[in-house]
Design a protein around this motif. Structure first.
Motif, PDB file in Angstrom:
ATOM      1  N   LEU A 349       0.826  -1.207   0.000  1.00  0.00           N
ATOM      2  CA  LEU A 349       0.000   0.000   0.000  1.00  0.00           C
ATOM      3  C   LEU A 349       0.864   1.262   0.000  1.00  0.00           C
ATOM      4  O   LEU A 349       0.622   2.189  -0.782  1.00  0.00           O
ATOM      5  N   PHE A 350       1.878   1.303   0.844  1.00  0.00           N
ATOM      6  CA  PHE A 350       2.699   2.503   0.931  1.00  0.00           C
ATOM      7  C   PHE A 350       3.607   2.662  -0.290  1.00  0.00           C
ATOM      8  O   PHE A 350       3.951   3.783  -0.666  1.00  0.00           O
ATOM      9  N   ASP A 351       4.005   1.548  -0.914  1.00  0.00           N
ATOM     10  CA  ASP A 351       4.741   1.654  -2.183  1.00  0.00           C
ATOM     11  C   ASP A 351       3.895   2.359  -3.229  1.00  0.00           C
ATOM     12  O   ASP A 351       4.379   3.225  -3.969  1.00  0.00           O
ATOM     13  N   GLU A 352       2.632   1.966  -3.308  1.00  0.00           N
ATOM     14  CA  GLU A 352       1.753   2.589  -4.296  1.00  0.00           C
ATOM     15  C   GLU A 352       1.509   4.052  -3.951  1.00  0.00           C
ATOM     16  O   GLU A 352       1.397   4.903  -4.849  1.00  0.00           O
ATOM     17  N   LEU A 353       1.435   4.365  -2.659  1.00  0.00           N
ATOM     18  CA  LEU A 353       1.287   5.761  -2.261  1.00  0.00           C
ATOM     19  C   LEU A 353       2.490   6.577  -2.722  1.00  0.00           C
ATOM     20  O   LEU A 353       2.334   7.690  -3.246  1.00  0.00           O
ATOM     21  N   VAL A 354       3.691   6.045  -2.550  1.00  0.00           N
ATOM     22  CA  VAL A 354       4.894   6.759  -2.987  1.00  0.00           C
ATOM     23  C   VAL A 354       4.873   6.960  -4.494  1.00  0.00           C
ATOM     24  O   VAL A 354       5.221   8.045  -4.995  1.00  0.00           O
ATOM     25  N   ARG A 355       4.467   5.944  -5.255  1.00  0.00           N
ATOM     26  CA  ARG A 355       4.387   6.102  -6.711  1.00  0.00           C
ATOM     27  C   ARG A 355       3.428   7.222  -7.081  1.00  0.00           C
ATOM     28  O   ARG A 355       3.684   8.019  -7.992  1.00  0.00           O
ATOM     29  N   HIS A 356       2.305   7.265  -6.382  1.00  0.00           N
ATOM     30  CA  HIS A 356       1.327   8.319  -6.640  1.00  0.00           C
ATOM     31  C   HIS A 356       1.914   9.689  -6.305  1.00  0.00           C
ATOM     32  O   HIS A 356       1.727  10.658  -7.068  1.00  0.00           O
ATOM     33  N   LEU A 357       2.633   9.789  -5.199  1.00  0.00           N
ATOM     34  CA  LEU A 357       3.227  11.068  -4.814  1.00  0.00           C
ATOM     35  C   LEU A 357       4.323  11.484  -5.790  1.00  0.00           C
ATOM     36  O   LEU A 357       4.525  12.685  -6.036  1.00  0.00           O
ATOM     37  N   ILE A 358       5.032  10.521  -6.344  1.00  0.00           N
ATOM     38  CA  ILE A 358       6.038  10.840  -7.369  1.00  0.00           C
ATOM     39  C   ILE A 358       5.357  11.431  -8.603  1.00  0.00           C
ATOM     40  O   ILE A 358       5.840  12.411  -9.192  1.00  0.00           O
ATOM     41  N   GLU A 359       4.222  10.855  -8.990  1.00  0.00           N
ATOM     42  CA  GLU A 359       3.473  11.408 -10.124  1.00  0.00           C
ATOM     43  C   GLU A 359       3.000  12.827  -9.826  1.00  0.00           C
ATOM     44  O   GLU A 359       3.119  13.719 -10.681  1.00  0.00           O
ATOM     45  N   LEU A 360       2.471  13.049  -8.616  1.00  0.00           N
ATOM     46  CA  LEU A 360       2.030  14.394  -8.247  1.00  0.00           C
ATOM     47  C   LEU A 360       3.203  15.374  -8.250  1.00  0.00           C
ATOM     48  O   LEU A 360       3.090  16.504  -8.751  1.00  0.00           O
ATOM     49  N   GLY A 361       4.330  14.942  -7.679  1.00  0.00           N
ATOM     50  CA  GLY A 361       5.501  15.807  -7.632  1.00  0.00           C
ATOM     51  C   GLY A 361       6.033  16.131  -9.008  1.00  0.00           C
ATOM     52  O   GLY A 361       6.466  17.270  -9.269  1.00  0.00           O
ATOM     53  N   THR A 362       6.013  15.158  -9.902  1.00  0.00           N
ATOM     54  CA  THR A 362       6.480  15.389 -11.272  1.00  0.00           C
ATOM     55  C   THR A 362       5.616  16.432 -11.966  1.00  0.00           C
ATOM     56  O   THR A 362       6.122  17.340 -12.642  1.00  0.00           O
ATOM     57  N   ARG A 363       4.302  16.329 -11.794  1.00  0.00           N
ATOM     58  CA  ARG A 363       3.399  17.304 -12.415  1.00  0.00           C
ATOM     59  C   ARG A 363       3.595  18.695 -11.810  1.00  0.00           C
ATOM     60  O   ARG A 363       3.534  19.708 -12.517  1.00  0.00           O
ATOM     61  N   GLU A 364       3.831  18.756 -10.495  1.00  0.00           N
ATOM     62  CA  GLU A 364       4.064  20.047  -9.858  1.00  0.00           C
ATOM     63  C   GLU A 364       5.314  20.719 -10.434  1.00  0.00           C
ATOM     64  O   GLU A 364       5.324  21.922 -10.708  1.00  0.00           O
ATOM     65  N   LEU A 365       6.386  19.953 -10.630  1.00  0.00           N
ATOM     66  CA  LEU A 365       7.606  20.512 -11.201  1.00  0.00           C
ATOM     67  C   LEU A 365       7.396  20.943 -12.650  1.00  0.00           C
ATOM     68  O   LEU A 365       7.899  21.993 -13.079  1.00  0.00           O
ATOM     69  N   GLU A 366       6.661  20.122 -13.407  1.00  0.00           N
ATOM     70  CA  GLU A 366       6.396  20.483 -14.804  1.00  0.00           C
ATOM     71  C   GLU A 366       5.605  21.784 -14.883  1.00  0.00           C
ATOM     72  O   GLU A 366       5.834  22.611 -15.774  1.00  0.00           O
ATOM     73  N   ASN A 367       4.678  21.975 -13.945  1.00  0.00           N
ATOM     74  CA  ASN A 367       3.906  23.222 -13.927  1.00  0.00           C
ATOM     75  C   ASN A 367       4.790  24.424 -13.610  1.00  0.00           C
ATOM     76  O   ASN A 367       4.449  25.562 -13.955  1.00  0.00           O
ATOM     77  N   LEU A 368       5.923  24.175 -12.958  1.00  0.00           N
ATOM     78  CA  LEU A 368       6.877  25.244 -12.658  1.00  0.00           C
ATOM     79  C   LEU A 368       7.924  25.394 -13.751  1.00  0.00           C
ATOM     80  O   LEU A 368       8.856  26.201 -13.626  1.00  0.00           O
TER      81      LEU A 368
END
Length: 653
Positions: A349-368
């Motif tokens: 479960l927490f592995d999948e949470l980290v993958r999801h947070l990596i996706e969110l973080g990647t999009r946040e950086l791309e928006n910047l």
């Protein structure tokens, strides 16, 4: 020795028995029948209640007064291995297994025992599940006595005895087979999507299996995929199923447990698996098992929790999700679910949470306007995360490995971007309750975000004479486990690590010496085992005395015997048990010891809101105290095994 009949003190016996389980769990009128066939024996201090190797009589000993020690006569000499006190029932393991006593029982105080006829007691235990479960929980261990069953039921049997009101508890039992909806919905790749949709509607199924001419599964078509194709994308309903289906499929065999199906869904991130005759895709299709087939009325089903992750958009939502995970853990701790299994579920479960947070973080950086590096990189879990031993919202232990470009400036630029991404992931984790690693073992720390060449260089320079800080860092790296990104980078580095360690036997010897530093006590009730001063006064360091030695020994043996495919401590001991015959017994005991330690640590963490590494022995039940005594005995067995495997070993610093 003084003997008197039960008829003289029947009321006293009945009153004493009713104060303690399992007798307090039996109706008084039935318990009176047991008392009617009982007798009383008094033992003076120093008397043997029975001798090691002696034939087991037809009665159990209920210790009404006094204290009794269990002693084992072995090649080491006479060893004290257990202590029994008022309210304990003695001799049950030998009675259940119908074997001679494996230990000697000695009265260390003037003691009084009630002799309970085993045939009648056994009948009562069979008739009352709560009492039976209590007895089997006390017979969980068979430390140093041969590694066989020794009166304790199998893990699945113990859980069946306890009950199956929890989802994870139910799935754990090997006797509970994978369950489908009773139908075998399937279609052919050459059928149209319209025909497949009609079949799904008739059967009210969320998905349909696609099989070839031989009846072997080749794909799965879900109702969601049909809706997306026909309704959202305005595609043709006459499209062939083979062009829209998901492939490849994942399968379990007909006689597999529901555990296997659930873990396969979690690991492959799918909502359904095929059931085939032998578990292969080149085998006749039997049925389709979806996550809905595994659901019950509980909201905290692991598959439900997994499916919720991709809807988490902010820290508040993630925090609420983490609370549901903790609720799931608490429910299964109450149901005696093995700690190793709970750890596996939480890690997925927490592995999948980290993958999801990596996706969110990647999009946040791309928006910047920050682009991700054009090199392969991977996010790895290390330390306790790498070993799948997360407890509550524990310290963050992770790192990043990225491919070297050959140019230091380019590598440094890539590192800066990856560190920024990791910082955003770590911020999300901290906001929802995780703790920053005090040692800085986080991918957001440039020291833990390095190229493949940098990691290889660091591993290569660690040897038996390296400073303690460098050795500790290497031990953390040895536990790395792939989580996200390019898995090949992690595989190559793990391969390099194992190849490097083969040439460093002296390093393994030093690591083994560190394991010998732990001095586990026999009796945790003794005051000498708790810290007497400071902020931790009165507590016992569970991690240092028990978890760390078992963890580190498993790592050493896997490195020594080139066992690469196991990463959790329990999994490593299982690999050792299977591949190193001379360690099979100690490995089997270590598996159960780790499972109990993880359960105790989880329970302490949830109760105190801590990491669960320290416990107050005064807050433990008598069963937990007895289990810890046996765990410490397992630790000593592991230390002795290391001394034999690495002659000349010295206690490390």
């Amino acid at each position: 020795m003084i003997t008197s009949t039960r008829s003289q003190i029947a009321d006293r016996i009945l009153a004493d028995l009713r104060q303690f389980p399992p007798y307090s769990m039996i109706p008084v009128e039935e318990l009176a029948e047991l008392v009617r066939h009982s007798a009383v024996k008094a033992f003076a201090k120093g008397d043997h209640i029975w001798l090691q190797g002696g034939e087991c009589p037809g009665h159990a000993h209920f210790l009404a007064r006094g204290r009794v020690e269990y002693h084992l006569d072995s090649a080491r000499g006479d060893e004290l291995i257990d202590l029994r006190e008022q309210g304990d029932t003695l001799g049950l393991a030998a009675l259940i297994d119908e074997v001679p006593f494996r230990v000697a029982a000695v009265a260390v105080e003037d003691s009084l025992c009630y002799l309970l006829q085993w045939r009648e007691l056994h009948r009562l235990l069979e008739a009352h599940s709560a009492a039976r479960e209590h007895v089997y929980r006390h017979l969980l261990w068979s430390v140093r006595l041969g590694g066989g069953r020794h009166g304790r039921p199998s893990l699945g049997d113990r859980i069946r005895i306890i009950g199956e009101s929890s989802v994870v508890q139910t799935l754990w039992t090997g006797s509970r087979q994978v369950r489908t909806n009773g139908r075998t919905p399937c279609c052919h790749p050459r059928e149209t999507v319209r025909e497949a949709a009609a079949r799904l509607c008739r059967n009210h199924d969320p998905a349909i299996a696609v099989v070839d001419e031989q009846g072997h599964p080749v794909g799965i078509l879900t109702s969601n995929r049909i809706i997306r194709h026909v309704v959202v994308e305005q595609g043709s309903p006459e499209l062939l199923v083979g062009e829209l289906m998901s492939s490849p499929v994942f399968a379990v065999e007909r006689d597999s447990s529901a555990t296997a199906a659930m873990l396969l869904m979690l690991r492959k991130r799918v909502g359904q698996v095929c059931v085939t005759e032998d578990g292969g895709i080149d085998s006749p299709f039997v049925g389709l098992c979806t996550h809905k087939d595994l659901l019950t009325i509980e909201r905290n089903h692991p598959v439900n929790l997994l499916n919720q992750i991709h809807d988490l958009r902010d820290s508040d939502a993630i925090r609420r999700w983490c609370l549901h995970v903790e609720e799931m853990v608490a429910e299964n701790l109450e149901m005696e679910t093995p700690g190793v299994f709970i750890g596996q579920i939480c890690s997925e479960l927490f592995d999948e949470l980290v993958r999801h947070l990596i996706e969110l973080g990647t999009r946040e950086l791309e928006n910047l306007g920050v682009a991700m590096p054009k090199v392969a990189w991977t996010w790895v879990a290390v330390g306790s995360e790498g070993r799948r031993e997360l407890v509550q919202r524990t310290d963050i232990d992770n790192a990043i490995l990225f491919e070297s470009s050959g140019d230091p400036d380019t590598d440094e630029g890539n590192r800066r971007v990856l560190v920024r991404l990791a910082a955003r992931v770590v911020e999300h984790l901290v906001a929802c309750g995780f703790t920053r690693c005090q040692g800085g073992i986080m991918a957001s720390n440039p020291r833990w975000c390095r190229t493949d060449r940098e990691w290889e260089h660091e591993i290569a320079r660690v040897n038996a004479f390296s400073p303690s800080a460098d050795l500790l860092r290497a031990l953390v790296i040895y536990d790395m486990r792939f989580v996200a990104g390019d898995a090949s980078l992690c595989r190559r580095l793990r391969g390099f690590l194992y190849e490097d360690i083969r040439q460093k036997r002296s390093l393994l010897i030093r690591m083994a010496g560190l394991v010998l530093k732990a001095r586990p006590p026999l009796n945790i009730l003794g005051k000498s085992v708790v810290q007497r001063r400071g902020m931790h006064a009165g507590s016992l360091d569970l991690k240092a005395l028990a978890i760390a030695p078992l963890r580190d020994a498993a790592r050493i043996y896997c490195l020594h015997h080139d066992i690469k495919d196991r990463q959790s401590t329990g999994g490593r001991w299982e690999g050792i048990r299977q591949q190193v015959p001379e360690l099979a017994e100690v490995a089997g005991l270590s598996i159960e010891a780790m499972s109990l330690l993880l359960r105790l640590r989880w329970r302490t963490a949830l109760k105190e809101g801590s990491r669960g590494t320290r416990i107050d022995p005064g807050n433990l039940t008598r069963l937990e105290c007895a289990q810890l005594v046996n765990i410490f005995d397992v630790v000593r067995m592991v230390q002795d095994a290391l001394r034999q495997s690495f002659p000349g070993i010295m206690v490390g610093r």
